[in-house]
Design a protein around this motif. Structure first.
Motif, PDB file in Angstrom:
ATOM      1  N   SER A  54      33.327 -41.171  45.985  1.00  0.00           N
ATOM      2  CA  SER A  54      33.104 -40.034  45.078  1.00  0.00           C
ATOM      3  C   SER A  54      34.125 -40.025  43.943  1.00  0.00           C
ATOM      4  O   SER A  54      33.779 -39.809  42.766  1.00  0.00           O
ATOM      5  N   TRP A  55      35.417 -40.286  44.291  1.00  0.00           N
ATOM      6  CA  TRP A  55      36.449 -40.340  43.253  1.00  0.00           C
ATOM      7  C   TRP A  55      36.203 -41.486  42.283  1.00  0.00           C
ATOM      8  O   TRP A  55      36.387 -41.355  41.072  1.00  0.00           O
ATOM      9  N   ARG A  56      35.775 -42.621  42.815  1.00  0.00           N
ATOM     10  CA  ARG A  56      35.503 -43.772  41.958  1.00  0.00           C
ATOM     11  C   ARG A  56      34.362 -43.456  40.995  1.00  0.00           C
ATOM     12  O   ARG A  56      34.433 -43.767  39.792  1.00  0.00           O
ATOM     13  N   LEU A  57      33.321 -42.837  41.508  1.00  0.00           N
ATOM     14  CA  LEU A  57      32.178 -42.483  40.666  1.00  0.00           C
ATOM     15  C   LEU A  57      32.572 -41.456  39.609  1.00  0.00           C
ATOM     16  O   LEU A  57      32.171 -41.552  38.435  1.00  0.00           O
ATOM     17  N   LEU A  58      33.401 -40.473  39.999  1.00  0.00           N
ATOM     18  CA  LEU A  58      33.853 -39.451  39.049  1.00  0.00           C
ATOM     19  C   LEU A  58      34.693 -40.067  37.930  1.00  0.00           C
ATOM     20  O   LEU A  58      34.501 -39.755  36.746  1.00  0.00           O
ATOM     21  N   ASN A  59      35.623 -40.953  38.297  1.00  0.00           N
ATOM     22  CA  ASN A  59      36.466 -41.589  37.283  1.00  0.00           C
ATOM     23  C   ASN A  59      35.652 -42.449  36.320  1.00  0.00           C
ATOM     24  O   ASN A  59      35.893 -42.441  35.109  1.00  0.00           O
ATOM     25  N   LEU A  60      34.683 -43.193  36.868  1.00  0.00           N
ATOM     26  CA  LEU A  60      33.843 -44.021  36.008  1.00  0.00           C
ATOM     27  C   LEU A  60      32.993 -43.162  35.067  1.00  0.00           C
ATOM     28  O   LEU A  60      32.786 -43.513  33.902  1.00  0.00           O
ATOM     29  N   THR A  61      32.532 -42.039  35.579  1.00  0.00           N
ATOM     30  CA  THR A  61      31.707 -41.137  34.751  1.00  0.00           C
ATOM     31  C   THR A  61      32.525 -40.571  33.597  1.00  0.00           C
ATOM     32  O   THR A  61      32.092 -40.572  32.439  1.00  0.00           O
ATOM     33  N   ILE A  62      33.732 -40.088  33.907  1.00  0.00           N
ATOM     34  CA  ILE A  62      34.580 -39.528  32.851  1.00  0.00           C
ATOM     35  C   ILE A  62      34.973 -40.607  31.852  1.00  0.00           C
ATOM     36  O   ILE A  62      34.991 -40.383  30.636  1.00  0.00           O
ATOM     37  N   ALA A  63      35.286 -41.810  32.355  1.00  0.00           N
ATOM     38  CA  ALA A  63      35.662 -42.905  31.466  1.00  0.00           C
ATOM     39  C   ALA A  63      34.526 -43.243  30.507  1.00  0.00           C
ATOM     40  O   ALA A  63      34.746 -43.489  29.318  1.00  0.00           O
ATOM     41  N   TRP A  64      33.291 -43.241  31.026  1.00  0.00           N
ATOM     42  CA  TRP A  64      32.131 -43.550  30.170  1.00  0.00           C
ATOM     43  C   TRP A  64      31.921 -42.465  29.110  1.00  0.00           C
ATOM     44  O   TRP A  64      31.673 -42.763  27.935  1.00  0.00           O
ATOM     45  N   ILE A  65      32.041 -41.210  29.517  1.00  0.00           N
ATOM     46  CA  ILE A  65      31.839 -40.100  28.569  1.00  0.00           C
ATOM     47  C   ILE A  65      32.886 -40.163  27.463  1.00  0.00           C
ATOM     48  O   ILE A  65      32.582 -40.005  26.269  1.00  0.00           O
ATOM     49  N   LEU A  66      34.149 -40.411  27.834  1.00  0.00           N
ATOM     50  CA  LEU A  66      35.213 -40.487  26.830  1.00  0.00           C
ATOM     51  C   LEU A  66      35.015 -41.689  25.908  1.00  0.00           C
ATOM     52  O   LEU A  66      35.284 -41.605  24.703  1.00  0.00           O
ATOM     53  N   LEU A  67      34.541 -42.803  26.454  1.00  0.00           N
ATOM     54  CA  LEU A  67      34.307 -43.991  25.636  1.00  0.00           C
ATOM     55  C   LEU A  67      33.211 -43.737  24.608  1.00  0.00           C
ATOM     56  O   LEU A  67      33.370 -44.063  23.424  1.00  0.00           O
ATOM     57  N   VAL A  68      32.117 -43.141  25.043  1.00  0.00           N
ATOM     58  CA  VAL A  68      31.028 -42.837  24.109  1.00  0.00           C
ATOM     59  C   VAL A  68      31.490 -41.835  23.060  1.00  0.00           C
ATOM     60  O   VAL A  68      31.186 -41.969  21.868  1.00  0.00           O
ATOM     61  N   ALA A  69      32.273 -40.818  23.481  1.00  0.00           N
ATOM     62  CA  ALA A  69      32.784 -39.827  22.536  1.00  0.00           C
ATOM     63  C   ALA A  69      33.702 -40.487  21.506  1.00  0.00           C
ATOM     64  O   ALA A  69      33.675 -40.144  20.318  1.00  0.00           O
ATOM     65  N   ALA A  70      34.507 -41.457  21.956  1.00  0.00           N
ATOM     66  CA  ALA A  70      35.397 -42.155  21.024  1.00  0.00           C
ATOM     67  C   ALA A  70      34.607 -42.973  20.012  1.00  0.00           C
ATOM     68  O   ALA A  70      34.961 -43.044  18.827  1.00  0.00           O
TER      69      ALA A  70
END
Length: 332
Positions: A54-70
């Motif tokens: 669950s933590w791995r999935l959460l971190n990957l999700t946040i990382a993807w959202i921040l990357l797209v936002a950047a």
């Protein structure tokens, strides 16, 4: 206010979700069925591994959202601020010859030499020239550019305060100072070129005659305001006691008047620090900065912060993956 340069990158946000719901490929070969998984993994281990996933999935999700936002190149627009547009190109020619060390002025109730008094008044004058480009020429036996034309009045003022008597020699090259000023003001708008010449003596050095320099300045639309600095009377100690002298007997007022008249400027006589302050107040009125203001909004790019955040959360997901691998190896 937030602005996105490339908002269409937001279309990539649901990509991981789409990939999750795509049909999974079936593994080749027959699988092995275990009747009771509890025999393989303890209940506590199952819960721990589930939390890691669950933590791995959460971190990957946040990382993807921040990357797209950047990738959208977000920019934060700050509150509107008022700036004064470019005004005049104003050069100040300051005499550093040996005679500027004469202590016939007063500053803050104490005796001061001419240069100290001039620097004190110049400091306030320069700080008030918002919108103008200020430059400093120093001259003695030769003329030098101390500071090129700049809007950075703080730096210009600091360079003025660092000047010392004798830096440019002991004599006075008025013509060379004017010539250097003309050169630094060339190719500028004709109605914005101003030179303020401050000296306490007469032309005693240099290759250019002041009269010739003034004539050339007039042809280049450079307006020169001249300031003669020095008191008319001063008490000095002699063998027979104190006597009164004229410390400004070498001041060539006729030359300074002619230079100002030739170029459309004015001549001023400064016998004290107060006179200098009044002169520069008058110059503020003669050479006003533009009255029209421009409003601008500061821009702050958020790309670097979002990209850095994406890297951090992606790194955390890698750390969690390492822990999962370690648990699998420890169980085996």
């Amino acid at each position: 206010m937030l602005e996105l340069s490339w908002p269409w990158f937001l279309l990539f946000l649901p990509v991981p979700l789409i990939m999750y719901f795509l049909p999974k490929t079936k593994p080749k070969g027959d699988g092995i069925w275990w009747g009771n998984t509890a025999q393989l993994i303890h209940h506590q281990d199952i819960k721990s591994v589930s939390n890691l996933f669950s933590w791995r999935l959460l971190n990957l999700t946040i990382a993807w959202i921040l990357l797209v936002a950047a990738l959208t190149q977000p920019t934060w627009l700050g509150e509107p601020t008022k700036i004064t547009p470019s005004g005049r190109d104003l050069l100040i020619a300051l005499d550093l010859s040996g005679s500027m060390k004469v202590t016939d002025m007063s500053l803050n109730g104490q005796t001061a030499n001419r240069l100290e008094s001039a620097k004190s008044v110049l400091s306030d004058f320069i700080k008030a020239r918002s919108g103008d480009r200020i430059g400093i020429i120093v001259f003695g036996s030769k003329a030098y550019l101390q500071a090129p034309l700049s809007f950075d009045t703080n730096t210009i003022n600091q360079l003025v305060q660092e000047t010392q008597i004798g830096f440019a020699g002991e004599q006075t090259a008025i013509g060379d100072a004017i010539g250097l000023g003309i050169k630094r003001l060339e190719d500028k708008p004709s109605d914005k070129k101003v030179l303020i010449l401050m000296t306490d003596g007469a032309n005693t050095a240099g290759r250019v005659k002041p009269e010739q320099a003034a004539t050339f300045a007039a042809s280049q639309d450079v307006r020169i305001h001249t300031i003669g600095i020095g008191a008319d009377t001063m008490l000095v100690q002699s063998f027979f006691g104190k006597r009164q002298v004229n410390p400004s007997r070498d001041l060539d007022e006729t030359l300074l008047r002619n230079i100002a008249a030739e170029t459309g400027g004015q001549y001023f006589r400064a016998k004290s620090t107060e006179d200098l302050q009044n002169i520069y107040q008058t110059l503020d009125e003669l050479e006003p900065t533009p009255a029209e203001d421009i409003w601008q909004r500061p821009l702050t790019s958020l790309f670097h912060w979002l990209a850095f955040g994406s890297i951090v959360f992606f790194s955390l997901s890698i750390i969690v993956s390492k822990r999962l691998i370690w648990r699998k190896r420890s169980r085996s």
